[in-house]
Design an enzyme around this catalytic site. Sequence first.
Site, short mmCIF file in Angstrom:
data_model
loop_
_atom_site.label_atom_id
_atom_site.label_comp_id
_atom_site.label_asym_id
_atom_site.label_seq_id
_atom_site.Cartn_x
_atom_site.Cartn_y
_atom_site.Cartn_z
N ASN A 202 -24.06 1.14 24.17
CA ASN A 202 -22.64 1.51 24.12
C ASN A 202 -22.45 3.02 24.04
O ASN A 202 -21.56 3.59 24.69
CB ASN A 202 -21.97 0.85 22.92
N GLU B 114 -23.69 -8.24 18.98
CA GLU B 114 -24.84 -8.48 19.86
C GLU B 114 -25.79 -9.51 19.27
O GLU B 114 -26.95 -9.62 19.69
CB GLU B 114 -25.60 -7.17 20.11
N ASP C 96 -20.48 -4.52 27.43
CA ASP C 96 -19.92 -5.86 27.65
C ASP C 96 -20.65 -6.59 28.77
O ASP C 96 -20.91 -7.80 28.68
CB ASP C 96 -18.43 -5.75 27.98
N ASP D 109 -31.01 -11.00 18.25
CA ASP D 109 -30.25 -9.76 18.22
C ASP D 109 -30.77 -8.86 19.35
O ASP D 109 -32.00 -8.68 19.50
CB ASP D 109 -30.42 -9.06 16.87
N ILE D 110 -29.86 -8.31 20.15
CA ILE D 110 -30.27 -7.41 21.22
C ILE D 110 -30.71 -6.09 20.60
O ILE D 110 -29.96 -5.47 19.83
CB ILE D 110 -29.11 -7.17 22.21
#
Length: 360
Positions: A233, A268, A242, A225-226
Amino acid sequence: MKVLLSGRSHRSNVTTKRPTPMDASILVVGSDEFQTTLLERLRYIAACTVEVTSSPKEVLPLIQAEQPDVLILQASQVGSLDLCRQIKQQTSLAWIYCILIAEQPQNAIEEILPGWNWELGFRAAALEGGADAYMWLLPNHGKGDMSWEAGLTLQNHLLQAQIQTGIGRVQIYRNLMRTNDVLSAIALADPLTELNNRRALDWELPRQIQNARVRDVPLSLLMLDIDYFKSINDNYGHPVGDRVLQLFSARLRHNLRFQDTPFRYGGEEFAIVLSNTNGQEAQQVAQRLNRAIGNQCFTVDNNRALNITASIGIASLQPDDDANGVSLLNRADQNLLRAKSNGRNRVICEANQPSDETPS
């Protein structure tokens, strides 16, 4: 034996209205005499690759390997009709067009039992047995009278038509399969990152689990997971988010081994299936990925480079895991949640594996 054939129809001098493509293939199964007769006939009416063999009992492995467009069988050979049945019963081969050919003229057989329509009887048996077509074949050389010449010309036309029909059907099948492959690829691919998507993982993970158990080899799964992706965002906008996902996916691909398969699980979050990999090896892969992600900035554009990190959870296949991989996924996801709750930018392993809960 393979030969390349091309030319005009025998004696009729009529070229095919729909030329047979050069990549079409025909397999002829029959005696040496039957092969000679067919090769001479095919030389003038087809443009394709022809392979010949003699024994129906030994030809199935060849068919499975070569997968010819058209199969021509000598009807009088023992096992020919049974070979048709075997082919039509296999989904991977049922599309092959099977032509059963009897080389004995009907009137010679009718002398055995006058009044019985042997041609219709044999044709019905052939079609019921799985053949796509059935026909009689006059010898290439006869008395030379007009009726024999006319019959030979008509049979040449019929053989040509049967082959063209078969190849046409096979081409339709192949085109449909190519279209299905494209549609499947679209359905299983994430358009943004060009990785396989969650649907692809739902299909691939059970296959990998079955393969690991059959071969008795280990299998591991990473969930990534980022970290703090929502803030990217919120602060820079979704186009930048993106772009980060694209760069992140590319970095994953470039730092994985040949047998590792990455997926975009959603948002993500990413999953990586590690084939033939135990828990300790999976931890090494995960730590290498963690460093590759966190040690170098992500250059989003000419004016912006972002520091990105990732949290990673690891799970390895256990004997009591279900065949669909649900329990394996859940354990990897739980370890991912532990990595995030313990400060992010770290790798968390299975409880029975040495765990490195400090940032890599």
